[in-house]
Motif scaffolding. Structure first.
Motif, mmCIF file in Angstrom:
data_model
loop_
_atom_site.group_PDB
_atom_site.id
_atom_site.type_symbol
_atom_site.label_atom_id
_atom_site.label_comp_id
_atom_site.label_asym_id
_atom_site.label_seq_id
_atom_site.Cartn_x
_atom_site.Cartn_y
_atom_site.Cartn_z
ATOM 1 N N VAL A 280 0.873 -1.179 0.000
ATOM 2 C CA VAL A 280 0.000 0.000 0.000
ATOM 3 C C VAL A 280 0.909 1.228 0.000
ATOM 4 O O VAL A 280 1.742 1.384 0.893
ATOM 5 C CB VAL A 280 -0.921 0.028 1.249
ATOM 6 N N ALA A 281 0.751 2.060 -1.029
ATOM 7 C CA ALA A 281 1.585 3.262 -1.149
ATOM 8 C C ALA A 281 0.797 4.471 -0.647
ATOM 9 O O ALA A 281 -0.423 4.409 -0.494
ATOM 10 C CB ALA A 281 1.982 3.458 -2.600
ATOM 11 N N ASN A 282 1.519 5.587 -0.391
ATOM 12 C CA ASN A 282 0.782 6.796 0.023
ATOM 13 C C ASN A 282 0.978 7.972 -0.935
ATOM 14 O O ASN A 282 0.405 9.028 -0.704
ATOM 15 C CB ASN A 282 1.121 7.185 1.475
ATOM 16 N N TYR A 283 1.812 7.798 -1.963
ATOM 17 C CA TYR A 283 1.973 8.829 -2.999
ATOM 18 C C TYR A 283 2.304 10.185 -2.381
ATOM 19 O O TYR A 283 1.747 11.224 -2.752
ATOM 20 C CB TYR A 283 0.719 8.913 -3.890
ATOM 21 N N ALA A 284 3.217 10.163 -1.420
ATOM 22 C CA ALA A 284 3.555 11.370 -0.660
ATOM 23 C C ALA A 284 4.273 12.405 -1.527
ATOM 24 O O ALA A 284 4.092 13.607 -1.341
ATOM 25 C CB ALA A 284 4.426 10.999 0.535
ATOM 26 N N TYR A 285 5.096 11.933 -2.452
ATOM 27 C CA TYR A 285 5.899 12.823 -3.311
ATOM 28 C C TYR A 285 5.879 12.251 -4.720
ATOM 29 O O TYR A 285 5.581 11.073 -4.910
ATOM 30 C CB TYR A 285 7.358 12.885 -2.822
ATOM 31 N N PHE A 286 6.223 13.100 -5.708
ATOM 32 C CA PHE A 286 6.414 12.553 -7.051
ATOM 33 C C PHE A 286 7.805 12.929 -7.559
ATOM 34 O O PHE A 286 7.974 13.904 -8.303
ATOM 35 C CB PHE A 286 5.316 12.991 -8.032
ATOM 36 N N PRO A 287 8.837 12.156 -7.141
ATOM 37 C CA PRO A 287 10.197 12.477 -7.556
ATOM 38 C C PRO A 287 10.524 11.935 -8.943
ATOM 39 O O PRO A 287 10.240 10.769 -9.247
ATOM 40 C CB PRO A 287 11.061 11.771 -6.497
ATOM 41 N N ILE A 288 11.098 12.808 -9.766
ATOM 42 C CA ILE A 288 11.652 12.340 -11.045
ATOM 43 C C ILE A 288 13.172 12.519 -10.988
ATOM 44 O O ILE A 288 13.671 13.364 -10.242
ATOM 45 C CB ILE A 288 11.077 13.104 -12.267
ATOM 46 N N LEU A 289 13.868 11.715 -11.790
ATOM 47 C CA LEU A 289 15.310 11.903 -11.939
ATOM 48 C C LEU A 289 15.564 12.415 -13.351
ATOM 49 O O LEU A 289 15.090 11.820 -14.329
ATOM 50 C CB LEU A 289 16.047 10.581 -11.702
ATOM 51 N N VAL A 290 16.258 13.534 -13.418
ATOM 52 C CA VAL A 290 16.556 14.146 -14.718
ATOM 53 C C VAL A 290 17.925 13.623 -15.154
ATOM 54 O O VAL A 290 18.960 14.036 -14.634
ATOM 55 C CB VAL A 290 16.553 15.693 -14.604
ATOM 56 N N LYS A 291 17.894 12.698 -16.099
ATOM 57 C CA LYS A 291 19.127 12.010 -16.526
ATOM 58 C C LYS A 291 19.826 12.807 -17.634
ATOM 59 O O LYS A 291 19.229 13.719 -18.231
ATOM 60 C CB LYS A 291 18.774 10.613 -17.045
ATOM 61 N N SER A 292 21.051 12.370 -17.953
ATOM 62 C CA SER A 292 21.841 13.130 -18.943
ATOM 63 C C SER A 292 21.228 13.082 -20.345
ATOM 64 O O SER A 292 21.470 13.957 -21.171
ATOM 65 C CB SER A 292 23.276 12.617 -18.976
ATOM 66 N N GLU A 293 20.379 12.073 -20.620
ATOM 67 C CA GLU A 293 19.755 11.993 -21.960
ATOM 68 C C GLU A 293 18.681 13.063 -22.150
ATOM 69 O O GLU A 293 18.209 13.288 -23.268
ATOM 70 C CB GLU A 293 19.086 10.625 -22.205
ATOM 71 N N TYR A 294 18.234 13.681 -21.073
ATOM 72 C CA TYR A 294 17.198 14.715 -21.188
ATOM 73 C C TYR A 294 17.822 15.985 -21.764
ATOM 74 O O TYR A 294 19.023 16.241 -21.604
ATOM 75 C CB TYR A 294 16.574 14.983 -19.814
ATOM 76 N N ALA A 295 16.982 16.799 -22.411
ATOM 77 C CA ALA A 295 17.467 17.995 -23.104
ATOM 78 C C ALA A 295 18.109 19.006 -22.152
ATOM 79 O O ALA A 295 19.039 19.727 -22.545
ATOM 80 C CB ALA A 295 16.297 18.645 -23.843
ATOM 81 N N LEU A 296 17.618 19.088 -20.930
ATOM 82 C CA LEU A 296 18.123 20.070 -19.965
ATOM 83 C C LEU A 296 18.672 19.352 -18.746
ATOM 84 O O LEU A 296 18.301 18.198 -18.491
ATOM 85 C CB LEU A 296 16.985 20.986 -19.494
ATOM 86 N N ASP A 297 19.500 20.065 -17.978
ATOM 87 C CA ASP A 297 19.871 19.452 -16.699
ATOM 88 C C ASP A 297 18.801 19.806 -15.660
ATOM 89 O O ASP A 297 17.886 20.597 -15.933
ATOM 90 C CB ASP A 297 21.287 19.853 -16.263
ATOM 91 N N ARG A 298 18.898 19.215 -14.484
ATOM 92 C CA ARG A 298 17.858 19.406 -13.461
ATOM 93 C C ARG A 298 17.688 20.881 -13.096
ATOM 94 O O ARG A 298 16.562 21.369 -12.953
ATOM 95 C CB ARG A 298 18.224 18.564 -12.226
#
Ligand code: T4K
Length: 371
Positions: A280-298
């Protein structure tokens, strides 16, 4: 994109209808019990034990005082092994007790403390482990328990994010010697400010209750140098109202989480952090990781979103080990924490809260995909 010129923040507290809270206030005004373990305090402790599926729980004024008190309750001294990838309150609770934090690296898949790194950090001074269920994703509780049993260490979970989370064998809060919750305004379940310690037996609950009430054991007897960590009646009453809405709150959070995952699935270089096997999850946060393949850095993506009125947060940047009061510790060396160093540069927590419209989620995702 911000609605009617209002920014969209990483979170927004859930507030139940005010009309549901008023009768509780009237009762407080009537009986004039404002604090010190009054009827709403007692009722919320009972209600939370039942809701969370835990044996004993002691309410606190906030999660940080609860962490500090948890360490006192188990008489932890010396060194404690913990994670640098958390909110600074985790390690601050150690410093407030004169304990030396020893940081170990995180598992890059979960961003929780890596149990495989713990053993090497144990010294004769080590007395406990303080892991964090980061974002409400459970730690590897079995591996941590095994190490703790082998070396005779206590385990205090910082479960500030883990309200209502269940792993393979019920509530994740039943693992370790103690678990500490936060009911801060930004949390899944909030009492404005608040927190709790979950413990497995009555004797420990009595000690915790004494510690949060100046060490009092009766009117004229003080048995420990306690603190004032009591939750007031107004916060406890609010918690009772909040609890009635938790089903709806969690369902709405689940819907937002699912929408982000669907929309961002095929954006190259954007990785939505998965859960760590919770039932059972609580969806407290929605973290994404911005990897080097993405157009911009974090950093740049953070700026682009902010320019559009979307205010995400870099939870957790910088690492705790990078703050001045921790920097000098041998375990704070970046070479000791390669995955934490990587995660702190890539992570971005996107807005998630029950009242967040799915249309806004779609727009946030379109903006991310368009870069
Ligand atoms: N351990 C862990 C792992 C924790 O994450 C925390 C707290 C603790 C221990 C300690 O528990 P407490 O002692 O706090 O109970 C926030 C919170 O203050 C903090 O409770 C939380 N973790 C941490 C992760 O985040 P900030 O400085 O990011 O909060 P702030 O004020 O910038 O709020 C974020 C956004 O939320 C705002 O931009 C708007 C929205 N917001 C916030 C508040 C306070 C509202 O809409 N209404 C509000 O009342 O630290």
């Amino acid at each position: 994109m911000a609605i009617k010129n209002k920014n969209i923040y990483v979170t927004q507290p859930h507030l139940p209808p005010l009309s549901e809270f008023i009768p509780y206030l009237e009762q407080i005004w009537e009986n004039k019990v404002l604090t010190n373990g009054g009827p709403f305090h007692q009722e919320l402790e009972r209600a939370l034990c039942e809701y969370l599926g835990v044996k004993y729980l002691s309410l606190f004024t906030n999660g940080t005082i609860a962490l500090i008190t948890a360490l006192q309750a188990l008489r932890i001294t010396g060194e404690v092994i913990t994670t640098p990838f958390s909110f600074v309150a985790t390690s601050h609770s150690l410093l407030w007790n004169g304990i030396k934090p020893v940081f170990v690296d995180i598992d890059p898949r979960t961003l929780n403390i890596d149990p495989a790194k713990i053993e090497a950090a144990i010294t004769p001074q080590t007395t406990a482990i303080m892991p964090v269920h980061c974002y409400g994703h459970p730690c590897d509780v079995d591996a941590i328990e095994k190490i703790a049993n082998t070396y005779g260490l206590k385990v205090i979970y910082d479960a500030a994010h883990a309200f209502g989370v269940e792993c393979h064998c019920g509530s994740v809060l039943n693992h370790g010697d103690l678990s500490v919750l936060s009911f801060h305004a930004t949390k899944v379940f909030n009492t404005f400010e608040g927190g709790a310690i979950v413990c497995p037996d009555e004797k420990t609950k009595v000690r915790i209750d004494q510690l949060k009430n100046f060490g009092h054991a009766g009117e004229v007897n003080v048995v420990a140098p306690g603190i004032n960590g009591k939750m007031s009646e107004i916060n406890a009453a609010f918690g009772l109202v909040q609890l009635k809405h938790m089903g709806d709150v969690l369902e709405k959070r689940r819907t937002v989480d699912a929408r982000y995952r669907k929309n961002l699935k095929s954006v190259p270089g954007i990785l939505c952090l998965e859960g760590s096997g919770e039932k059972v999850a609580n969806y407290a946060y929605f973290p994404i990781l911005v990897k080097s393949e993405y157009a911009l850095d974090r950093e740049r993506l953070n700026e682009v979103l902010k320019e559009a009125g979307i205010i995400p947060r870099r939870y957790f940047y910088p690492l705790i080990s990078e703050f001045s009061m921790y920097q000098g510790l041998p375990s704070s060396m970046p070479s000791n924490l390669p995955y934490a160093m990587q995660a702190t540069k890539q992570v971005l927590c996107l807005p998630i809260y029950p009242d967040l419209c799915l249309e806004i989620v779609d727009e946030i995702c379109s903006l991310i995909a368009a870069q």
